[in-house]
Design a protein around this motif. Sequence first.
Motif, mmCIF file in Angstrom:
data_model
loop_
_atom_site.group_PDB
_atom_site.id
_atom_site.type_symbol
_atom_site.label_atom_id
_atom_site.label_comp_id
_atom_site.label_asym_id
_atom_site.label_seq_id
_atom_site.Cartn_x
_atom_site.Cartn_y
_atom_site.Cartn_z
ATOM 1 N N SER A 137 0.838 -1.215 0.000
ATOM 2 C CA SER A 137 0.000 0.000 0.000
ATOM 3 C C SER A 137 0.862 1.249 0.000
ATOM 4 O O SER A 137 0.519 2.240 -0.638
ATOM 5 C CB SER A 137 -0.912 0.070 1.219
ATOM 6 O OG SER A 137 -1.239 -1.185 1.676
ATOM 7 N N LEU A 138 1.981 1.193 0.731
ATOM 8 C CA LEU A 138 2.829 2.383 0.816
ATOM 9 C C LEU A 138 3.392 2.783 -0.541
ATOM 10 O O LEU A 138 3.706 3.947 -0.768
ATOM 11 C CB LEU A 138 3.985 2.141 1.796
ATOM 12 C CG LEU A 138 3.652 2.359 3.266
ATOM 13 C CD1 LEU A 138 4.827 1.981 4.144
ATOM 14 C CD2 LEU A 138 3.268 3.814 3.514
ATOM 15 N N VAL A 139 3.557 1.817 -1.455
ATOM 16 C CA VAL A 139 4.071 2.220 -2.761
ATOM 17 C C VAL A 139 2.967 2.437 -3.792
ATOM 18 O O VAL A 139 3.209 3.032 -4.824
ATOM 19 C CB VAL A 139 5.108 1.228 -3.335
ATOM 20 C CG1 VAL A 139 6.348 1.205 -2.485
ATOM 21 C CG2 VAL A 139 4.529 -0.149 -3.490
ATOM 22 N N THR A 140 1.746 1.955 -3.519
ATOM 23 C CA THR A 140 0.726 2.071 -4.571
ATOM 24 C C THR A 140 -0.276 3.207 -4.357
ATOM 25 O O THR A 140 -0.977 3.568 -5.297
ATOM 26 C CB THR A 140 -0.061 0.751 -4.735
ATOM 27 O OG1 THR A 140 -0.402 0.256 -3.450
ATOM 28 C CG2 THR A 140 0.741 -0.285 -5.461
ATOM 29 N N TRP A 141 -0.334 3.775 -3.137
ATOM 30 C CA TRP A 141 -1.347 4.815 -2.916
ATOM 31 C C TRP A 141 -1.073 6.047 -3.773
ATOM 32 O O TRP A 141 -1.992 6.805 -4.094
ATOM 33 C CB TRP A 141 -1.425 5.226 -1.447
ATOM 34 C CG TRP A 141 -0.221 5.939 -0.936
ATOM 35 C CD1 TRP A 141 0.865 5.378 -0.347
ATOM 36 C CD2 TRP A 141 0.034 7.351 -0.955
ATOM 37 N NE1 TRP A 141 1.776 6.340 -0.014
ATOM 38 C CE2 TRP A 141 1.295 7.553 -0.377
ATOM 39 C CE3 TRP A 141 -0.679 8.446 -1.417
ATOM 40 C CZ2 TRP A 141 1.863 8.812 -0.248
ATOM 41 C CZ3 TRP A 141 -0.109 9.710 -1.288
ATOM 42 C CH2 TRP A 141 1.145 9.879 -0.707
ATOM 43 N N VAL A 142 0.196 6.209 -4.167
ATOM 44 C CA VAL A 142 0.593 7.427 -4.878
ATOM 45 C C VAL A 142 -0.183 7.604 -6.182
ATOM 46 O O VAL A 142 -0.672 8.697 -6.481
ATOM 47 C CB VAL A 142 2.102 7.379 -5.183
ATOM 48 C CG1 VAL A 142 2.570 8.699 -5.720
ATOM 49 C CG2 VAL A 142 2.873 7.010 -3.945
ATOM 50 N N THR A 143 -0.322 6.515 -6.952
ATOM 51 C CA THR A 143 -1.028 6.615 -8.234
ATOM 52 C C THR A 143 -2.481 7.033 -8.010
ATOM 53 O O THR A 143 -2.996 7.889 -8.732
ATOM 54 C CB THR A 143 -1.039 5.281 -8.985
ATOM 55 O OG1 THR A 143 -0.740 4.242 -8.067
ATOM 56 C CG2 THR A 143 -0.037 5.279 -10.101
ATOM 57 N N THR A 144 -3.130 6.430 -7.017
ATOM 58 C CA THR A 144 -4.518 6.795 -6.738
ATOM 59 C C THR A 144 -4.602 8.275 -6.361
ATOM 60 O O THR A 144 -5.455 9.000 -6.872
ATOM 61 C CB THR A 144 -5.073 5.960 -5.565
ATOM 62 O OG1 THR A 144 -4.613 4.626 -5.710
ATOM 63 C CG2 THR A 144 -6.567 5.991 -5.532
ATOM 64 N N ALA A 145 -3.699 8.701 -5.498
ATOM 65 C CA ALA A 145 -3.737 10.089 -5.051
ATOM 66 C C ALA A 145 -3.645 11.037 -6.237
ATOM 67 O O ALA A 145 -4.392 12.019 -6.326
ATOM 68 C CB ALA A 145 -2.596 10.355 -4.076
ATOM 69 N N ARG A 146 -2.766 10.742 -7.166
ATOM 70 C CA ARG A 146 -2.607 11.625 -8.321
ATOM 71 C C ARG A 146 -3.856 11.636 -9.191
ATOM 72 O O ARG A 146 -4.287 12.681 -9.667
ATOM 73 C CB ARG A 146 -1.407 11.184 -9.152
ATOM 74 C CG ARG A 146 -0.113 11.695 -8.601
ATOM 75 C CD ARG A 146 1.033 11.146 -9.394
ATOM 76 N NE ARG A 146 1.284 11.928 -10.577
ATOM 77 C CZ ARG A 146 2.356 12.713 -10.710
ATOM 78 N NH1 ARG A 146 3.220 12.808 -9.737
ATOM 79 N NH2 ARG A 146 2.551 13.380 -11.805
ATOM 80 N N LEU A 147 -4.406 10.441 -9.397
ATOM 81 C CA LEU A 147 -5.615 10.351 -10.219
ATOM 82 C C LEU A 147 -6.757 11.159 -9.616
ATOM 83 O O LEU A 147 -7.417 11.948 -10.296
ATOM 84 C CB LEU A 147 -6.060 8.892 -10.323
ATOM 85 C CG LEU A 147 -5.440 8.064 -11.433
ATOM 86 C CD1 LEU A 147 -5.862 6.615 -11.291
ATOM 87 C CD2 LEU A 147 -5.896 8.609 -12.779
#
Lengths: 324, 328
Positions: A190-200
């Motif tokens: 989760s710590l590495v994948t939340w970034v893409t969602t946040a940007r979207l």
Amino acid sequence: MADTLNPPIDTTLPAEVDLDEAEGLVAESVSPTRMALRRYRRHKPAMIATIVLGIVSLAVLFAPWVAPYGENEIFGAKEGFQSPNSKFWFGSDSLGRDLLSRMLYGGRVSMLVGIASALSAGIVGTIIGSIAGFRGGRIDNTLMRFTDVFIGLPLLVILIIMRQLPETQDWARIAFGEPGSIRLMVTIISLVTWVTTARLIRGQILSIKEKEYIESARAIGASDWHIISRHLVPNTIGTIVVAMTFIVAAAIGLEATLSYFGLGIDPLRASWGTLLASSGNYISSGYWWLVLFPSLILLITIMCVNFIGDGLRDALDPRQDLQK
Amino acid sequence: MLRFVIRRIAWAIPILLLVTFLTFWAVKAGTDPVASYIRANPRVGAQPEKVQAYREANGLVGSLPEQYFRWLGNFLTGDWGTSIKGNRPVWPELKDALANSLVLGSVSVAVGMTIGLLVGIVSALRQYSKFDTAATTAAFAGISIPPFVSAILLQVFFAVTLTAWLNTDSPVLPVAGVYPPGHQGFDLGLRIKHLVLPVTVVAIQIIAVYSRYMRASLLEVKNSDYMRTARAKGISERKVVTRHALRNSMIPIVTVAAVDIGGIVGGLIITERIFQYKGTGDYLIGALGNGDFPQIMPLMVLIVSSVIIMNLLADITYAWLDPRIRLG
């Protein structure tokens, strides 16, 4: 006077004739949800994927009832390395454990990691992304610079490094979970994948924020909370769901990859990754089933999730042509 | 334009420093060099003065920023230290690994991009044809399959299944190494043979991703107004496609390609480890097993910097290729 200029005409129509219908203007009223469902059903790969994934998930969920044997039921070396037969449908491993049963139980770990990572990354990404998008300014800037750095880096390298932290640092063991645990996998993925969602989400919020209906909501004195909960969230929920679906697919793959290299789930526990990891030693010995079946289930599951994500993306986009 | 370039480069420097600092902290915390040193030399564990000497010799004293800047100074002046295990200089081994990885990486990118872009172009020009459907399904499979899975499936197929069918003594294609064990010197034929499977694994991902990008990008261009204008002017369809459609559709691809280095590096690490190909991936996972901080850190910095530099190049190329981009 008036009567001569405007001769009274009978404006009432015969009761059984509907003017709109007569002119072909009748449209069945369809809610957005139903339209989305209709579009989704038309997406053939997504429908097939839904059915296949449904079967796999049910089998995995009800593993104790579906699986022919227990997760660690050992039949002994005498029955080890049997190719698929009527007793062991997918063959057996070195200790004589049934591969099919282990795959079903292992699926629980793999799917749990996938779903839990998607939920936590999705929630964190949505909250941070919407704050950045809604508030803008310095918060937004800082966040975007931060994600810039994060997004280009090789995911796997970050994961491998983060995976090492609990080995040596006590705080990391408390914060991330014990080495080999499911919690550690979920946390670092989760710590590495939340970034893409946040940007979207940020991007979406930024564009919606400027729409006229938000302006009018503001003009009639709606609170921030009202605007966020009644307008922004419903309008971005599609993006959030789609992003989370793709995280599920990615997380299942990442768990398997890390476990394959002995950097993931405790090798004594069955997961699709650890099953493949233990099969790795036997590649040249010709025990093909140990490699083939776990690979296939992994590939099929990830592919189904990706197809579902693709179908959802199309379905939740109202601009998609209905007549197509 | 020049101002834009300078400003972007100026931005990249603090980011590089910040990222390398974070990497330094994370790698150091994750490997714990002193503990690794004691593990590699069990006898010094009982001798605190030797451990302290090691600490001092390797700059592991003082606060974290102090340690970082000492390390950075050494790194920039080419003093990359010696490995904890075996006490060998870091650079020669890293250099060999880098060279092997660059060969694998560039061949895979060349093969993968060529096939991927071609498939994408054909898919877009014949949207909803049988070819398009097949390519789309294949691309989904390619995106979904983790590279380690395609690697071991290829290994099983070429080392076991095919060998059994053809009744050959040795595998049809080698499934491990850069050269056969014990081979000395350079041999192009053998080198290519050993590259086939690893390149396939890395290229599968590239083909899958880029055929989709190319298809989407070309479709978007295809439906744009200037395409209609070009046709209306009476330009031949061939010219419309090559001059207008392809050129414009390549712009987003260039950007993605440069930024995607992270994904390619990730794929390389896995592939190299599985095929025992002596590259940086094999080097990295091996070094992590020993907690070998001096070996890991330079490689991490190289990866991280190349990502940031490629991002920078992507931004600049983008601005250069597309005059509509505001140089904000």
